[in-house]
Design a protein around this motif. Structure first.
Motif, PDB file in Angstrom:
ATOM      1  N   PRO A 200     -11.855  18.017  -8.839  1.00  0.00           N
ATOM      2  CA  PRO A 200     -12.685  16.925  -8.245  1.00  0.00           C
ATOM      3  C   PRO A 200     -11.808  16.332  -7.226  1.00  0.00           C
ATOM      4  O   PRO A 200     -10.628  16.237  -6.923  1.00  0.00           O
ATOM      5  CB  PRO A 200     -12.274  15.738  -9.484  1.00  0.00           C
ATOM      6  N   ALA A 201     -12.637  15.675  -6.050  1.00  0.00           N
ATOM      7  CA  ALA A 201     -12.099  15.486  -4.899  1.00  0.00           C
ATOM      8  C   ALA A 201     -12.915  14.090  -4.489  1.00  0.00           C
ATOM      9  O   ALA A 201     -12.646  13.570  -3.384  1.00  0.00           O
ATOM     10  CB  ALA A 201     -12.178  16.473  -3.791  1.00  0.00           C
ATOM     11  N   GLY A 202     -13.225  13.140  -5.555  1.00  0.00           N
ATOM     12  CA  GLY A 202     -13.810  11.727  -5.331  1.00  0.00           C
ATOM     13  C   GLY A 202     -15.231  11.814  -5.329  1.00  0.00           C
ATOM     14  O   GLY A 202     -15.909  12.528  -4.427  1.00  0.00           O
ATOM     15  N   GLY A 203     -16.005  11.120  -6.193  1.00  0.00           N
ATOM     16  CA  GLY A 203     -17.360  11.035  -5.919  1.00  0.00           C
ATOM     17  C   GLY A 203     -17.892  12.180  -6.384  1.00  0.00           C
ATOM     18  O   GLY A 203     -17.504  12.801  -7.440  1.00  0.00           O
ATOM     19  N   ARG A 204     -18.850  12.649  -5.705  1.00  0.00           N
ATOM     20  CA  ARG A 204     -19.714  13.910  -5.936  1.00  0.00           C
ATOM     21  C   ARG A 204     -18.966  15.183  -5.456  1.00  0.00           C
ATOM     22  O   ARG A 204     -19.430  16.022  -5.471  1.00  0.00           O
ATOM     23  CB  ARG A 204     -21.174  13.717  -5.369  1.00  0.00           C
ATOM     24  N   LEU A 205     -17.941  14.842  -4.655  1.00  0.00           N
ATOM     25  CA  LEU A 205     -17.266  15.949  -3.800  1.00  0.00           C
ATOM     26  C   LEU A 205     -16.319  16.848  -4.862  1.00  0.00           C
ATOM     27  O   LEU A 205     -15.562  16.179  -5.636  1.00  0.00           O
ATOM     28  CB  LEU A 205     -16.462  15.455  -2.870  1.00  0.00           C
ATOM     29  N   ARG A 206     -16.345  18.105  -4.814  1.00  0.00           N
ATOM     30  CA  ARG A 206     -15.539  19.210  -5.554  1.00  0.00           C
ATOM     31  C   ARG A 206     -14.846  20.006  -4.309  1.00  0.00           C
ATOM     32  O   ARG A 206     -15.187  20.410  -3.294  1.00  0.00           O
ATOM     33  CB  ARG A 206     -16.336  19.780  -6.367  1.00  0.00           C
ATOM     34  N   HIS A 207     -13.588  20.211  -4.640  1.00  0.00           N
ATOM     35  CA  HIS A 207     -12.739  21.370  -3.710  1.00  0.00           C
ATOM     36  C   HIS A 207     -12.637  22.396  -4.548  1.00  0.00           C
ATOM     37  O   HIS A 207     -11.907  22.449  -5.729  1.00  0.00           O
ATOM     38  CB  HIS A 207     -11.364  20.525  -3.289  1.00  0.00           C
ATOM     39  N   ASN A 208     -12.862  23.834  -3.960  1.00  0.00           N
ATOM     40  CA  ASN A 208     -12.339  25.067  -4.714  1.00  0.00           C
ATOM     41  C   ASN A 208     -11.167  25.224  -3.957  1.00  0.00           C
ATOM     42  O   ASN A 208     -10.999  25.551  -2.816  1.00  0.00           O
ATOM     43  CB  ASN A 208     -13.313  26.382  -4.093  1.00  0.00           C
ATOM     44  N   VAL A 209     -10.064  25.353  -4.785  1.00  0.00           N
ATOM     45  CA  VAL A 209      -8.773  25.428  -4.315  1.00  0.00           C
ATOM     46  C   VAL A 209      -8.000  26.913  -4.820  1.00  0.00           C
ATOM     47  O   VAL A 209      -8.255  27.223  -5.791  1.00  0.00           O
ATOM     48  CB  VAL A 209      -7.780  24.237  -5.125  1.00  0.00           C
ATOM     49  N   ARG A 210      -7.576  27.296  -3.926  1.00  0.00           N
ATOM     50  CA  ARG A 210      -6.461  28.662  -4.082  1.00  0.00           C
ATOM     51  C   ARG A 210      -5.376  28.237  -4.443  1.00  0.00           C
ATOM     52  O   ARG A 210      -4.667  27.638  -3.978  1.00  0.00           O
ATOM     53  CB  ARG A 210      -6.650  29.450  -2.743  1.00  0.00           C
ATOM     54  N   THR A 211      -4.648  28.971  -5.534  1.00  0.00           N
ATOM     55  CA  THR A 211      -3.320  28.992  -5.906  1.00  0.00           C
ATOM     56  C   THR A 211      -2.574  30.444  -5.396  1.00  0.00           C
ATOM     57  O   THR A 211      -3.381  31.527  -6.075  1.00  0.00           O
ATOM     58  CB  THR A 211      -2.963  28.967  -7.308  1.00  0.00           C
ATOM     59  N   TRP A 212      -1.741  30.535  -4.850  1.00  0.00           N
ATOM     60  CA  TRP A 212      -1.470  31.936  -4.139  1.00  0.00           C
ATOM     61  C   TRP A 212       0.013  32.463  -4.845  1.00  0.00           C
ATOM     62  O   TRP A 212       0.579  31.467  -5.360  1.00  0.00           O
ATOM     63  CB  TRP A 212      -1.211  31.551  -2.547  1.00  0.00           C
ATOM     64  N   SER A 213      -0.047  33.957  -4.905  1.00  0.00           N
ATOM     65  CA  SER A 213       1.160  34.389  -5.452  1.00  0.00           C
ATOM     66  C   SER A 213       1.599  35.307  -4.199  1.00  0.00           C
ATOM     67  O   SER A 213       0.572  36.005  -3.681  1.00  0.00           O
ATOM     68  CB  SER A 213       1.099  35.061  -6.670  1.00  0.00           C
ATOM     69  N   LEU A 214       2.783  35.385  -3.932  1.00  0.00           N
ATOM     70  CA  LEU A 214       3.352  36.138  -2.585  1.00  0.00           C
ATOM     71  C   LEU A 214       4.357  37.116  -3.050  1.00  0.00           C
ATOM     72  O   LEU A 214       5.015  36.984  -3.981  1.00  0.00           O
ATOM     73  CB  LEU A 214       3.872  35.199  -1.918  1.00  0.00           C
ATOM     74  N   TYR A 215       4.161  38.378  -2.374  1.00  0.00           N
ATOM     75  CA  TYR A 215       5.230  39.395  -2.682  1.00  0.00           C
ATOM     76  C   TYR A 215       6.699  39.076  -2.347  1.00  0.00           C
ATOM     77  O   TYR A 215       6.913  38.199  -1.410  1.00  0.00           O
ATOM     78  CB  TYR A 215       4.996  40.571  -1.802  1.00  0.00           C
ATOM     79  N   ASP A 216       7.354  39.318  -3.357  1.00  0.00           N
ATOM     80  CA  ASP A 216       8.890  39.100  -3.198  1.00  0.00           C
ATOM     81  C   ASP A 216       9.753  40.424  -2.971  1.00  0.00           C
ATOM     82  O   ASP A 216      10.025  41.170  -4.275  1.00  0.00           O
ATOM     83  CB  ASP A 216       9.169  38.022  -4.500  1.00  0.00           C
ATOM     84  N   PRO A 217      10.219  40.701  -1.844  1.00  0.00           N
ATOM     85  CA  PRO A 217      10.971  41.966  -1.807  1.00  0.00           C
ATOM     86  C   PRO A 217      12.243  41.918  -2.715  1.00  0.00           C
ATOM     87  O   PRO A 217      12.818  42.966  -3.171  1.00  0.00           O
ATOM     88  CB  PRO A 217      11.310  42.043  -0.505  1.00  0.00           C
ATOM     89  N   ARG A 218      12.759  40.740  -3.171  1.00  0.00           N
ATOM     90  CA  ARG A 218      14.091  40.398  -3.841  1.00  0.00           C
ATOM     91  C   ARG A 218      13.937  41.053  -5.357  1.00  0.00           C
ATOM     92  O   ARG A 218      14.734  41.689  -5.834  1.00  0.00           O
ATOM     93  CB  ARG A 218      14.515  39.243  -3.835  1.00  0.00           C
ATOM     94  N   SER A 219      12.867  40.840  -5.788  1.00  0.00           N
ATOM     95  CA  SER A 219      12.356  41.163  -7.186  1.00  0.00           C
ATOM     96  C   SER A 219      11.288  42.683  -7.338  1.00  0.00           C
ATOM     97  O   SER A 219      11.271  43.105  -8.301  1.00  0.00           O
ATOM     98  CB  SER A 219      11.954  40.100  -8.290  1.00  0.00           C
ATOM     99  N   GLY A 220      10.785  42.738  -6.253  1.00  0.00           N
ATOM    100  CA  GLY A 220       9.953  43.760  -6.181  1.00  0.00           C
ATOM    101  C   GLY A 220       8.729  43.538  -6.962  1.00  0.00           C
ATOM    102  O   GLY A 220       7.798  44.298  -7.128  1.00  0.00           O
ATOM    103  N   GLY A 221       8.434  42.055  -6.967  1.00  0.00           N
ATOM    104  CA  GLY A 221       7.062  41.495  -7.529  1.00  0.00           C
ATOM    105  C   GLY A 221       6.557  40.504  -6.865  1.00  0.00           C
ATOM    106  O   GLY A 221       6.531  40.723  -5.754  1.00  0.00           O
ATOM    107  N   TYR A 222       5.852  39.543  -7.517  1.00  0.00           N
ATOM    108  CA  TYR A 222       5.090  38.590  -6.986  1.00  0.00           C
ATOM    109  C   TYR A 222       5.589  37.323  -7.524  1.00  0.00           C
ATOM    110  O   TYR A 222       5.906  36.955  -8.560  1.00  0.00           O
ATOM    111  CB  TYR A 222       3.726  38.592  -7.301  1.00  0.00           C
ATOM    112  N   GLU A 223       5.724  36.322  -6.633  1.00  0.00           N
ATOM    113  CA  GLU A 223       6.422  34.841  -6.821  1.00  0.00           C
ATOM    114  C   GLU A 223       5.065  33.926  -6.707  1.00  0.00           C
ATOM    115  O   GLU A 223       4.507  33.811  -5.761  1.00  0.00           O
ATOM    116  CB  GLU A 223       7.424  34.329  -6.004  1.00  0.00           C
ATOM    117  N   ARG A 224       4.768  32.925  -7.506  1.00  0.00           N
ATOM    118  CA  ARG A 224       3.786  31.810  -7.414  1.00  0.00           C
ATOM    119  C   ARG A 224       4.233  30.860  -6.638  1.00  0.00           C
ATOM    120  O   ARG A 224       5.372  30.613  -6.578  1.00  0.00           O
ATOM    121  CB  ARG A 224       3.376  31.472  -8.874  1.00  0.00           C
ATOM    122  N   THR A 225       3.327  30.457  -5.382  1.00  0.00           N
ATOM    123  CA  THR A 225       3.893  29.378  -4.541  1.00  0.00           C
ATOM    124  C   THR A 225       2.891  28.289  -4.692  1.00  0.00           C
ATOM    125  O   THR A 225       1.951  28.223  -5.137  1.00  0.00           O
ATOM    126  CB  THR A 225       3.621  30.221  -3.072  1.00  0.00           C
TER     127      THR A 225
END
Length: 403
Positions: free
Chosen positions: A118-143
């Motif tokens: 929800p973004a107030g009143g009738r407005l809605r926001h479609n929000v991205r949650t990103w995970s990013l490659y982490d060379p230290r672990s060889g995997g992905y880290e949520r950001t």
């Protein structure tokens, strides 16, 4: 075809406009990199089927055309690996993946999920949650970043702060997880993408949140909103020079048209031009780096509605449209050189193998799919990521980057 059409209509939630080639595009638009297209919003299918009322509306006034240049103060980027790795890495045990997924010249550098908030009143926001490659672990880290794009070579990423559009663009060192430099921008931006040579960042500017959906006064109605795109920056990371050009969004009255809220710009394959997406055919319009209209770069061919080259690295073969099976043709003769039992051909891993959207089992459910590596002749297929329900809210979506 009913489920394919339903899925495509969900992707057009912010558009309130059904392209004329809806059936042909149903599968094609479903899981292409949605970072470049409209966002998903619940309820559009019912709206389209029920013939609901759409209420006209706008999102602010667009600024007058302008060009501005910020003072130069750049940084030296880490060196790209040479030679770049080409091994195959997979994680079919976890969804989303926990370990790096890569094949040939490309890797899954990041992925995201989407959620309506929800973004107030009738407005809605479609929000991205990103995970990013982490060379230290060889995997992905949520950001917590609002937007990320990894540079070719997987050493640095361009990031935007959580609240979009943002006035600061950061260059993040993936190995140390430290910001090498923040660049302050005169106009807020809501997406970033690296040039093919990894030296510049194209940032698309918006006057307000581009992934917004507004409910109308009547049940299941949506308010038609103009895209808030205002222009773009080209940031030379080495010199620090950021040049802004005004470039208002396309509308439903343009030919070709675009009624999406998010209209992010992209680079040509050689980095000498930029393109803006449409929601009709042709799927993009072209501009010089200074924002002047121009013809498409000669010889460049694209996977539809994406930034990926349809032409193989050696120039001999061309990826065909979505389908089951898909096809690859000879670039000189148009002759079919191979068919693949996959849903979509995404990008070339090398001259003989393609990253594609494969389907689980006998492909009884096209939404039960995942990333695979398939040979040109279709005889070899390697599953790279776990199959998942791409039709489910919160499904993860990958971003491919040259290694």
């Amino acid at each position: 075809m009913t489920r394919l059409l339903r899925d495509t209509m969900e992707e057009w939630a912010g558009e309130v406009h059904v392209p004329h080639d809806m059936a042909d595009r149903a599968l094609r638009r479903r899981v292409r990199r949605p970072a470049r297209v409209a966002v998903v919003a619940a309820g559009l299918v019912a709206a389209l089927i029920a013939g609901v009322t759409f209420v006209a509306g706008t999102v602010g006034d667009r600024p007058a055309p302008a060009v501005s240049v910020r003072p130069a103060d750049g940084i030296t980027l880490p060196a790209r690996p040479s030679p770049a790795p080409t091994d195959v890495r997979a994680d079919v045990e976890h969804s989303p993946p926990r370990r790096l997924v890569a094949a040939g010249r490309l890797a899954v550098s990041a992925y995201y999920t989407m959620k309506e908030e929800p973004a107030g009143g009738r407005l809605r926001h479609n929000v991205r949650t990103w995970s990013l490659y982490d060379p230290r672990s060889g995997g992905y880290e949520r950001t917590s970043w609002g937007w990320v794009d990894v540079a070719p070579g997987l050493q640095v990423a361009a990031v935007l702060e959580r609240e979009l559009p943002a006035r600061r663009l950061g260059i993040l060192d993936l190995n140390t997880r430290q910001i090498l430099k923040w660049f302050d921008l005169e106009h807020p931006v809501a997406s970033v993408t690296w040039s093919p040579d990894g030296t510049k960042v194209l940032a698309t500017a918006y006057s307000s949140y581009p992934d917004a959906v507004e409910r109308g006064p009547e049940p299941d109605s949506l308010i038609l909103r103009d895209s808030p795109r205002t222009g773009y920056f080209i940031l030379d990371v080495g010199s620090g020079e950021a040049v802004y050009h005004a470039l208002p969004a396309r509308t439903g009255n343009d030919v070709p048209a675009n009624m999406n809220g998010r209209q992010d710009l992209g680079w040509s394959l050689d980095g000498t031009a930029i393109w803006a997406p449409t929601d009709t055919a042709p799927d993009r319009v072209w501009y010089t780096l200074d924002g002047e209209p121009r013809d498409a770069p000669e010889g460049q061919r694209y996977v539809a509605y994406s930034a990926e080259s349809a032409l193989s690295p050696d120039g001999r073969r061309v990826l065909g449209p979505d389908g089951l099976p898909t096809e690859i043709t000879d670039s000189a003769t148009g002759e079919i050189v191979g068919r693949q039992n996959v849903l979509q051909l995404h990008a070339w891993a090398d001259d003989d193998n393609v990253l594609a959207l494969g389907c689980a089992g006998s492909c009884g459910d096209e939404f039960d799919n995942g990333l695979v590596l398939v040979s040109v002749d279709g005889s070899r297929m390697t599953q790279l990521a776990a199959y998942r329900n791409s039709n489910k809210q919160g499904a993860w979506r990958w971003v491919l980057t040259p290694r």
